[in-house]
Design a protein around this motif. Structure first.
Motif, PDB file in Angstrom:
ATOM      1  N   VAL A 140       0.829  -1.205   0.000  1.00 38.20           N
ATOM      2  CA  VAL A 140       0.000   0.000   0.000  1.00 38.20           C
ATOM      3  C   VAL A 140       0.867   1.260   0.000  1.00 38.20           C
ATOM      4  O   VAL A 140       0.620   2.206  -0.764  1.00 38.20           O
ATOM      5  CB  VAL A 140      -0.958  -0.002   1.208  1.00 38.20           C
ATOM      6  N   PHE A 141       1.915   1.291   0.833  1.00 38.73           N
ATOM      7  CA  PHE A 141       2.765   2.474   0.859  1.00 38.73           C
ATOM      8  C   PHE A 141       3.539   2.624  -0.450  1.00 38.73           C
ATOM      9  O   PHE A 141       3.773   3.744  -0.914  1.00 38.73           O
ATOM     10  CB  PHE A 141       3.717   2.430   2.054  1.00 38.73           C
ATOM     11  N   ALA A 142       3.934   1.502  -1.053  1.00 36.18           N
ATOM     12  CA  ALA A 142       4.598   1.574  -2.353  1.00 36.18           C
ATOM     13  C   ALA A 142       3.636   2.108  -3.416  1.00 36.18           C
ATOM     14  O   ALA A 142       4.011   2.932  -4.256  1.00 36.18           O
ATOM     15  CB  ALA A 142       5.116   0.194  -2.750  1.00 36.18           C
ATOM     16  N   ARG A 143       2.382   1.638  -3.374  1.00 34.54           N
ATOM     17  CA  ARG A 143       1.395   2.111  -4.353  1.00 34.54           C
ATOM     18  C   ARG A 143       1.134   3.601  -4.171  1.00 34.54           C
ATOM     19  O   ARG A 143       0.975   4.346  -5.145  1.00 34.54           O
ATOM     20  CB  ARG A 143       0.105   1.299  -4.206  1.00 34.54           C
ATOM     21  N   ARG A 144       1.079   4.037  -2.924  1.00 30.43           N
ATOM     22  CA  ARG A 144       0.889   5.469  -2.660  1.00 30.43           C
ATOM     23  C   ARG A 144       2.002   6.279  -3.298  1.00 30.43           C
ATOM     24  O   ARG A 144       1.754   7.299  -3.962  1.00 30.43           O
ATOM     25  CB  ARG A 144       0.847   5.708  -1.147  1.00 30.43           C
ATOM     26  N   TYR A 145       3.243   5.849  -3.114  1.00 31.49           N
ATOM     27  CA  TYR A 145       4.383   6.584  -3.670  1.00 31.49           C
ATOM     28  C   TYR A 145       4.328   6.591  -5.192  1.00 31.49           C
ATOM     29  O   TYR A 145       4.611   7.605  -5.839  1.00 31.49           O
ATOM     30  CB  TYR A 145       5.677   5.937  -3.182  1.00 31.49           C
ATOM     31  N   GLN A 146       3.960   5.462  -5.767  1.00 36.50           N
ATOM     32  CA  GLN A 146       3.861   5.347  -7.220  1.00 36.50           C
ATOM     33  C   GLN A 146       2.801   6.294  -7.763  1.00 36.50           C
ATOM     34  O   GLN A 146       3.020   7.014  -8.745  1.00 36.50           O
ATOM     35  CB  GLN A 146       3.528   3.899  -7.589  1.00 36.50           C
ATOM     36  N   ILE A 147       1.641   6.322  -7.112  1.00 38.30           N
ATOM     37  CA  ILE A 147       0.550   7.203  -7.551  1.00 38.30           C
ATOM     38  C   ILE A 147       0.963   8.660  -7.456  1.00 38.30           C
ATOM     39  O   ILE A 147       0.741   9.454  -8.387  1.00 38.30           O
ATOM     40  CB  ILE A 147      -0.712   6.939  -6.713  1.00 38.30           C
ATOM     41  N   LEU A 148       1.575   9.044  -6.342  1.00 43.99           N
ATOM     42  CA  LEU A 148       1.932  10.449  -6.151  1.00 43.99           C
ATOM     43  C   LEU A 148       2.959  10.913  -7.176  1.00 43.99           C
ATOM     44  O   LEU A 148       2.883  12.045  -7.690  1.00 43.99           O
ATOM     45  CB  LEU A 148       2.459  10.677  -4.734  1.00 43.99           C
ATOM     46  N   ASN A 149       3.937  10.075  -7.494  1.00 43.58           N
ATOM     47  CA  ASN A 149       4.943  10.463  -8.480  1.00 43.58           C
ATOM     48  C   ASN A 149       4.342  10.582  -9.872  1.00 43.58           C
ATOM     49  O   ASN A 149       4.621  11.544 -10.599  1.00 43.58           O
ATOM     50  CB  ASN A 149       6.095   9.451  -8.489  1.00 43.58           C
ATOM     51  N   ALA A 150       3.502   9.608 -10.243  1.00 43.55           N
ATOM     52  CA  ALA A 150       2.920   9.625 -11.582  1.00 43.55           C
ATOM     53  C   ALA A 150       1.997  10.834 -11.760  1.00 43.55           C
ATOM     54  O   ALA A 150       2.036  11.517 -12.793  1.00 43.55           O
ATOM     55  CB  ALA A 150       2.161   8.326 -11.840  1.00 43.55           C
ATOM     56  N   THR A 151       1.168  11.112 -10.757  1.00 40.86           N
ATOM     57  CA  THR A 151       0.230  12.232 -10.886  1.00 40.86           C
ATOM     58  C   THR A 151       0.943  13.577 -10.814  1.00 40.86           C
ATOM     59  O   THR A 151       0.547  14.526 -11.501  1.00 40.86           O
ATOM     60  CB  THR A 151      -0.852  12.148  -9.790  1.00 40.86           C
ATOM     61  N   LEU A 152       2.006  13.663 -10.008  1.00 39.50           N
ATOM     62  CA  LEU A 152       2.772  14.907  -9.941  1.00 39.50           C
ATOM     63  C   LEU A 152       3.388  15.224 -11.309  1.00 39.50           C
ATOM     64  O   LEU A 152       3.316  16.367 -11.791  1.00 39.50           O
ATOM     65  CB  LEU A 152       3.858  14.795  -8.877  1.00 39.50           C
ATOM     66  N   ALA A 153       3.977  14.213 -11.940  1.00 37.74           N
ATOM     67  CA  ALA A 153       4.582  14.420 -13.254  1.00 37.74           C
ATOM     68  C   ALA A 153       3.525  14.763 -14.298  1.00 37.74           C
ATOM     69  O   ALA A 153       3.728  15.639 -15.139  1.00 37.74           O
ATOM     70  CB  ALA A 153       5.353  13.164 -13.670  1.00 37.74           C
TER      71      ALA A 153
END
Length: 435
Positions: A140-153
């Motif tokens: 879950v924490f890995a998915r959170r980080y993945q989502i935040l990076n993708a959406t930020l970019a």
């Protein structure tokens, strides 16, 4: 339809998914403005370029002050209320930026933004942790980080296209959109508070009950409420995680975000376009490999994942440093390889750091421990760029990359130090009374 016994678990899963999706939406909105905040402030006659430094400096100090207050228990709020407060402070910050035309307005917005970050970052990790079982924590924490990076970019890309069509005055509308983007997250946190089986952990000091008659030496009984940890015990319990967070941001994240573009532009003559390619490659590597790296590490201790993260960062810095002695194309290839290796290290970091912190302290103290680590993150982000500028004074890219690679070894030592001392200072689970 879920069976009655499965209902609470399904609701928790739905709640954490809602938080992650809406947090991703707010990250997308923030991505639309964060590259342009400095440009917007500098264009205001009453603020100017000097006001940009004031804004970021005041914001960092406000974040540090709030984080330390929360860690010391001088201010204690329920975690969901704390997270919502942080989001509302962010809303106020960006709305104030849209109309502020004085240095005082920029400083006031910075106070709101820094305080909002201190509140939200202290609350979001305990909230997400309360909604997931331990075996799913890393994913879950890995998915959170993945989502935040993708959406930020993605947000940065959309904003760049938007501003090529409209004038720079349109940044004001992006600031408004970003402020509105925080409101759905606040709603998601409010709904999460009502999920069955997820009690709102009180952050108010608890008074231990008097020992029952016959309790030997005042030992805690089954009905005793646990007293909050003193600041000394809290620091000792989460010291390793706090030091790692400081090192990761001073030597890792701040160097990639602030120093690497400066080195590429001033010492390597790559051009702005290749800096954008470097940042894009970093995000693509995170999105592409986050799930695989999480699966590889989920059966190993969290410290192992953090050492791998730092080793990947060091490897990227060494590659960039060695290739810096070559011709232009070789230097550029080394820079891009560093971006990819740094992204892979971020994948290992994202699925390891917060689970490691969670394992160090009781759940009731997780908000305070998160605030402490957030304060160290802020200090690392403050000192990191200064370190990078100092190294750039060496006038050769290799003398920036190679010393940073050596410093990664010190960051890795923060994960070994606590392990060498044996067990954690305080038990994560509540003590079982002796019969």
């Amino acid at each position: 339809m879920f069976r009655t016994s499965d209902g609470p678990a399904a609701l928790r899963r739905r709640s954490v998914n809602r938080i992650l999706v809406l947090h991703g939406l707010s990250s997308f909105c923030y991505g639309m403005v964060f590259p342009f905040i400095g440009i917007h402030l500098a264009s205001r006659p009453g603020i100017g370029t000097g006001g940009v430094a004031v804004y970021y400096g005041v914001s960092g100090l406000a974040n540090l002050a709030v984080s330390l207050l929360l860690a010391s228990a001088a201010v204690r709020l329920p975690r969901h209320a704390l997270g919502i407060t942080g989001l509302l402070l962010w809303v106020g910050c960006f709305l104030l930026l849209t109309g502020g035309d004085t240095l005082a307005a920029a400083a006031a917005a910075a106070v709101l933004g820094g305080a909002g970050q201190g509140c939200f970052m202290a609350a979001i990790i305990p909230i997400v942790n309360s909604l997931v079982p331990p075996e799913e924590r890393r994913r879950v924490f890995a998915r959170r980080y993945q989502i935040l990076n993708a959406t930020l970019a993605a947000g940065s890309l959309v904003a760049g296209l938007f501003l090529t069509v409209f004038s720079r005055q349109a940044i004001t509308w992006l600031l408004v959109a970003n402020a509105v983007g925080y409101l759905p997250v606040a709603l998601a946190l409010g709904l999460a508070r009502k999920v069955p089986g997820v009690p709102e952990v009180s952050e108010l000091p608890e008074v231990p009950q008097a020992p029952e008659a016959g309790a030997v030496g005042g030992a805690p009984t089954a009905g005793a409420a646990p007293a909050p940890l003193g600041i000394g015990l809290l620091v000792r319990a989460s010291l390793g995680a706090a030091l790692f967070q400081f090192g990761a941001y001073a030597v890792g994240f701040s160097q990639f975000e602030a120093t690497a573009p400066l080195v590429a532009d001033r010492l390597m003559d790559t051009g702005i376009g290749w800096i954008s390619v470097m940042l894009t490659l970093n995000v693509v590597s995170i999105v592409a490999f986050q799930r695989r790296i999480t699966r590889l590490l989920e059966k190993r201790p969290e410290e192992h994942g953090l050492r791998i993260a730092v080793a990947l960062w060091a490897a990227g810095l060494v590659v960039a440093g060695v290739t810096a002695f070559g011709p232009g194309p070789v230097r550029l290839a080394g820079l891009l390889a560093y971006a990819v290796l740094f992204g892979l290290g971020e994948c290992a970091y994202s699925c390891s750091f917060h689970p490691w912190l969670i394992s160090k302290v009781p759940d009731r103290e997780l908000t305070r421990a998160s605030a402490l680590c957030n304060s160290m993150m802020g200090v690392g982000m403050f000192f990191g760029p200064s370190l990078g500028v100092l190294l750039i004074g060496g006038r050769h890219a290799a003398w920036v990359w190679l010393p940073l690679a050596a410093l990664c070894g010190l960051v890795a030592l923060t994960t070994v130090r606590r392990r060498a001392r044996g067990a954690a200072v305080v038990p994560v689970s509540e003590p079982v009374p002796v019969a």
